[in-house]
Design an enzyme around this catalytic site. Structure first.
Site, PDB file in Angstrom:
ATOM      1  N   CYS A 103       0.786  -1.107  -0.035  1.00 51.08           N
ATOM      2  CA  CYS A 103      -0.083  -0.016   0.073  1.00 51.08           C
ATOM      3  C   CYS A 103       0.775   1.061   0.053  1.00 51.08           C
ATOM      4  O   CYS A 103       1.435   1.742  -0.960  1.00 51.08           O
ATOM      5  CB  CYS A 103      -0.971  -0.109   1.063  1.00 51.08           C
ATOM      6  SG  CYS A 103      -2.282   1.179   1.184  1.00 51.08           S
ATOM      7  N   HIS A 202      -3.483  -5.077   0.948  1.00 49.56           N
ATOM      8  CA  HIS A 202      -2.727  -5.589   1.912  1.00 49.56           C
ATOM      9  C   HIS A 202      -2.757  -7.239   2.078  1.00 49.56           C
ATOM     10  O   HIS A 202      -3.934  -7.816   2.691  1.00 49.56           O
ATOM     11  CB  HIS A 202      -3.738  -4.986   3.413  1.00 49.56           C
ATOM     12  CG  HIS A 202      -3.277  -3.622   3.499  1.00 49.56           C
ATOM     13  ND1 HIS A 202      -2.281  -3.247   4.425  1.00 49.56           N
ATOM     14  CD2 HIS A 202      -3.717  -2.563   2.851  1.00 49.56           C
ATOM     15  CE1 HIS A 202      -2.523  -1.753   4.514  1.00 49.56           C
ATOM     16  NE2 HIS A 202      -3.096  -1.427   3.485  1.00 49.56           N
ATOM     17  N   GLU A 204      -1.088  -9.026   3.972  1.00 47.94           N
ATOM     18  CA  GLU A 204      -0.957  -9.560   5.247  1.00 47.94           C
ATOM     19  C   GLU A 204      -2.542  -9.692   5.953  1.00 47.94           C
ATOM     20  O   GLU A 204      -2.683 -10.595   6.768  1.00 47.94           O
ATOM     21  CB  GLU A 204      -0.342  -8.548   6.026  1.00 47.94           C
ATOM     22  CG  GLU A 204      -1.028  -7.367   6.432  1.00 47.94           C
ATOM     23  CD  GLU A 204      -0.722  -6.147   5.593  1.00 47.94           C
ATOM     24  OE1 GLU A 204      -1.020  -4.890   6.049  1.00 47.94           O
ATOM     25  OE2 GLU A 204      -0.536  -6.298   4.383  1.00 47.94           O
TER      26      GLU A 204
END
Length: 228
Positions: A103, A202, A204
Site C-alpha cells: 500500500c 494488504h 497480510e
C-alpha cells in the site's frame, strides 16, 4: 545451513506509534513463510545488521514534497516516517535486497525510484467502489508474463482496498503488473531484479489465502538466496 540463511531476517517498517495490526499480520505471514521479522521504525539511524530483505507496510499518505509537488488534498502525513522509510528503501535498493512494498510502501517505493502519485483516487473511479475494506471485494487484473502472474497463477483475482492515493507516473525500472477495473495501478515490479514488488492491497490481511502467502514466500526465498 546457518539460521541466517535458513530463516533470513526481514526488516518490517512502520510508524513510531500505531500500525500494530498491519505489522502483526506481516510478521505472522513472514514467520509462516520461513522468515524472521525485525520490526523497525523512526528513531533508528543506522541500517540494522543482518537484514536480508525489507517490507514497507501501509499507513499514512506519502507527503507530495517527496515527489516535488504541491498538496492537492488534505492528507494524513508523517514526516518522520517518510524520512525513515525513504532511508530504508534507498539502502535496500543500493544493496539490491528483495523489497515488498505494501500500500503506502508500494507508493513510496515508486517515489524513491523517481515516480509520482495520484493524491486522491475518488475522482478517478468509475467502475470500482471507494469503499475501504479488508475484505477481498475489488477485482485485480494481473498482467501476463509478470512475476506477480507467476506467483498468483491467474489473470484475475480479488483483493482488499484501504488506500486513497495511488501510483501515477512509474519510477524508472518499474513495470505495472496489476490494475483494477478502472485501470488504476494495483501492483508494480522491477523486471531484472530477483524480487522488487509493490502492491496496493494488504496481503497480510489475506494471509489465509494460499495465493497471497506466496508473495511472502517469494520474498523470503529471495532473501535466502541473498543470505547464501
Amino acid at each position: 545451513m546457518a539460521e541466517g540463511a535458513r530463516r533470513p531476517l526481514i526488516a518490517v517498517t512502520g510508524p513510531r506509534r500505531g500500525g500494530r495490526a498491519p505489522r502483526f499480520f506481516v510478521a505472522l505471514a513472514l514467520r509462516l513463510a520461513g522468515g524472521r521479522p525485525l520490526q523497525v521504525g523512526p528513531g533508528r539511524s543506522a541500517w540494522p545488521a543482518g537484514i536480508r530483505g525489507l517490507i514497507v507496510t501501509g499507513g499514512h499518505d506519502v507527503e507530495p514534497v517527496l515527489y516535488a509537488e504541491a498538496p492537492e488534498v488534505m492528507g494524513r502525513y508523517d514526516k518522520e516516517r517518510d524520512a525513515f522509510e525513504s532511508f530504508m528503501i534507498d539502502e535496500a535498493l543500493a544493496r539490491d535486497l528483495p523489497i515488498l512494498g505494501i500500500c503506502r510502501g508500494a507508493q513510496l517505493l515508486n517515489v524513491r525510484l523517481g515516480g509520482n502519485l495520484f493524491q486522491e483516487l475518488r475522482s478517478r473511479r468509475r467502475r470500482t467502489s471507494n469503499q475501504r475494506t479488508v475484505l477481498p471485494l475489488k477485482t485485480l487484473l494481473v498482467e501476463e508474463g509478470t512475476q506477480l502472474h507467476r506467483l498468483l497463477g491467474r489473470e484475475r483475482t480479488h483483493i482488499n482496498s484501504l488506500h486513497n492515493q495511488g501510483i501515477d507516473r512509474l519510477g524508472p525500472g518499474l513495470a505495472v503488473s496489476g490494475r483494477d477495473l478502472d485501470g488504476i495501478v494495483q501492483a508494480v515490479e522491477a523486471p531484472g531484479h530477483d524480487f522488487r514488488l509493490g502492491v496496493q492491497w494488504h496481503p497480510e490481511f489475506l494471509f489465509y489465502s494460499g495465493r497471497q502467502r506466496r508473495l511472502f514466500r517469494a520474498l523470503v526465498a529471495a532473501a535466502r538466496r541473498r543470505a547464501a
